[in-house]
Design an enzyme around this catalytic site. Structure first.
Site, PDB file in Angstrom:
ATOM      1  N   THR A  85     -48.237 -19.003  33.537  1.00  0.00           N
ATOM      2  CA  THR A  85     -47.657 -20.141  32.828  1.00  0.00           C
ATOM      3  C   THR A  85     -47.605 -19.839  31.336  1.00  0.00           C
ATOM      4  OG1 THR A  85     -49.701 -21.328  32.263  1.00  0.00           O
ATOM      5  CG2 THR A  85     -48.824 -21.645  34.492  1.00  0.00           C
ATOM      6  N   ASP A  86     -46.746 -20.573  30.643  1.00  0.00           N
ATOM      7  CA  ASP A  86     -46.842 -20.608  29.181  1.00  0.00           C
ATOM      8  C   ASP A  86     -48.063 -21.455  28.823  1.00  0.00           C
ATOM      9  OD1 ASP A  86     -46.291 -20.290  26.489  1.00  0.00           O
ATOM     10  OD2 ASP A  86     -44.206 -20.923  26.639  1.00  0.00           O
ATOM     11  N   ALA A  87     -48.354 -21.564  27.536  1.00  0.00           N
ATOM     12  CA  ALA A  87     -49.566 -22.238  27.067  1.00  0.00           C
ATOM     13  C   ALA A  87     -49.663 -23.654  27.634  1.00  0.00           C
ATOM     14  CB  ALA A  87     -49.587 -22.278  25.541  1.00  0.00           C
TER      15      ALA A  87
END
Length: 583
Positions: free
Chosen positions: A282-284
């Site tokens: 995932t992104d942040a």
């Protein structure tokens, strides 16, 4: 679907045996911990040991610091971790993503302006050499987004171009360069940023392309990078309604989820249609594009259930770890999905030889390798990239060259005094600009806005009443007779805080706005956002320099003086699709 013998893993039987035996030997707590990539806020051993012992993390991306500090941190992590760690850095621009004294080669759009993939290769090469020297093994790059919307505050300098073929060529070259140091790469941000003008740090943004349009653009780039062997994909908090609803006819528009939580996009589109066999992260996870989609207790297990293998960053380690554990225990994360994710995580580690290096004791390289960080060879590449990228976008009046011998007296307006990253002031560019202009012989007057002047007077003479005349201007003839030319330098960069990165003038209808453009030579230099022409169409000479660094500022001034030619070609529509910016 998972096959560890094929791309991008290419594992041999003994490597696969290590993966399977390691999984079999892990406790449930350790298995859940492998799903997390921690954002390392501190570098002390007590903190690092807690993250290893209590949360059993599978990877790290840390806060920046000097190469010495990062080397010691990574040395400790490699020595103390039971299972070798993926240690990542945001090396989008060079070795400066791994440590603060690393070499900044160039932003993505700057590399695009050179028109030559060899510089993307060199950016990847330097990133790998300097990142490996401090013990990293994973880069969150390249950015394979496409700059279709000039208003987007994230992609303006963080993608190579507005043409998918150029983006793919540059991305493959970067990937080739960084792989030479044994790195894994994570291309980002699937399913593609740059269409919406909003920032998915602040909300769930939307890629509005049709399936057919997406296939020909973002899909083409992703497919090409998968064929090139990219090992991992970072999924953005971005909706792709066309494909979500094609792959699940029962979805209503109001039920669409960001890709991070969407099985249609991660499993259906990325894995099944595009055939990606590698690791997905995932992104942040603090970005509002994710956190506003559902309760956090549901977000963590749903991301893994949707097909992501690793979850980027804790909010609170204890709470998030429990949320993920609860998701496994209540069946949101199935046993099959958990083991599929673990095989990819360990498979990625094995594919870059971390298990063998751990056995050999070579996970951390000799400290002597730090001498490569910021070395003359790498600095020379940065110099060449600067020379090849600075772009004279517009010159509709022969104002250039401007030299101290012909135009000695310069009024300088500085728009955006500080280099910004997530709201943190890093270093002033106002002083850099002034010093570099003076160094070559110009007489420089730095404009001070009425508001700044009032603040200065308050500091110097506390207690005195200060009246601010916001609309104060000197006589036109006086101004024109006092200066030989005007330079405006803009360092306007903003994401994760605002949904735009436009010029904000120093005062209402202030004297710095180019009213004087018809009266005297005027040069506008953007040190970041390549789309400022939309707000200053009246200027006759406009330059995109792409970075607020001393190297860039110095070389831009040399080009303004005529001592160096402009070689860059804009990889994006710097005229922003309107006609008046061209005249």
């Amino acid at each position: 679907m998972l096959n560890l013998k094929t791309a991008p893993f290419h594992l041999k039987d003994e490597d696969i045996q290590w993966v399977e035996q390691t999984i079999d030997s892990m406790s449930l707590n350790e298995k859940i911990g492998q799903l997390f990539i921690n954002l390392g806020y501190r570098h002390d051993e007590e903190y690092l040991q807690e993250m290893l012992d209590k949360y059993h993390i599978g990877g790290v991306r840390y806060n920046p610091n000097t190469s010495e500090k990062i080397y010691e941190q990574n040395k400790y992590l490699h020595q103390q971790s039971k299972i070798p760690l993926l240690i990542a850095a945001n090396m989008e621009s060079g070795g400066n993503g791994a440590c603060t004294d690393g070499t900044l080669i160039g932003t993505h759009v700057q590399i695009g302006a050179t028109g030559d993939p060899k510089y993307a290769y060199q950016m990847g090469y330097v990133s790998g050499v300097e990142g490996a020297a401090v013990g990293c093994n994973w880069t969150f790059a390249p950015v394979v987004d496409i700059n279709y919307n000039w208003r987007n505050p994230v992609t303006m300098t963080r993608c190579f171009a507005d043409d998918p073929d150029d983006v793919l060529d540059m991305s493959k070259a970067y990937f080739k360069g960084i792989c030479e140091s044994g790195f894994a790469a994570a291309m980002k941000h699937f399913p593609g940023d740059g269409v919406d003008e909003r920032d998915h740090h602040l909300l769930t943004s939307v890629n509005t392309l049709s399936c057919e349009e997406w296939d020909q653009t973002f899909g083409k780039v992703y497919k090409g990078m998968i064929e090139a062997g990219v090992q991992s994909v970072m999924v953005g908090h971005i909706k792709l309604p066309s494909y979500s609803m094609r792959l699940n006819a029962n979805l209503a528009e109001e039920d669409l989820l960001p890709a991070t939580l969407s099985p249609e996009l991660v499993t259906g589109l990325l894995r099944e249609q595009l055939g990606f066999n590698g690791l997905v992260l995932t992104d942040a996870s603090r970005m509002i594009g994710l956190t506003s989609a559902m309760e956090r207790s549901a977000i963590l297990p749903q991301a893994i259930a949707a097909g992501c293998d690793m979850f980027l960053f804790f909010n609170d380690p204890e709470e998030d770890y429990q949320f993920m554990m609860d998701g496994y225990k209540n069946g949101v994360i199935t046993e099959q999905r958990l083991h599929d994710a673990l095989r990819r995580i360990l498979g990625l580690k094995a594919s870059i030889g971390l298990h063998r290096k751990q056995q050999e004791g070579t996970l951390i390289p000799p400290k002597s390798g730090l001498s490569r960080i910021g070395c003359s060879e790498h600095l020379a590449i940065a110099e060449e990239v600067a020379d090849r990228s600075i772009t004279l976008v517009k010159q509709t009046r022969p104002d250039l060259p401007i030299r101290p011998e012909t135009h000695p007296r310069i009024m300088v307006y500085m728009l955006g005094d500080e280099m910004m990253f997530f709201g943190l002031k890093q270093a002033g560019v106002r002083t850099l600009v002034s010093e570099e202009l003076k160094r070559v012989g110009f007489e420089v007057t730095l404009y001070e806005s009425p508001l700044a002047e009032a603040e200065r007077i308050k500091r110097e003479r506390p207690g005195e009443p200060v009246a601010v005349q916001l609309f104060k201007r000197q006589k036109v003839t006086e101004f024109v007779n006092s200066f030989d030319a005007v330079f405006l330098f803009a360092n306007v960069q903003q994401f994760a805080q605002e949904n735009y990165a436009r010029i904000k003038w120093l005062s209402p209808m202030g004297p710095e706005i180019p009213w004087y453009v018809s009266s005297m030579p005027t040069v506008f230099v953007s040190l970041h956002n390549p789309f400022h022409l939309y707000d200053v169409p009246m200027v006759k000479t406009y330059i995109n320099a792409y970075e607020p660094t001393q190297n860039i500022i110095r070389q831009t001034i040399l080009k303004i003086m005529g001592d160096s030619s402009f070689k860059g070609v804009s990889p994006v529509d710097a005229f922003c699709g309107v006609r008046d910016t061209r005249y």
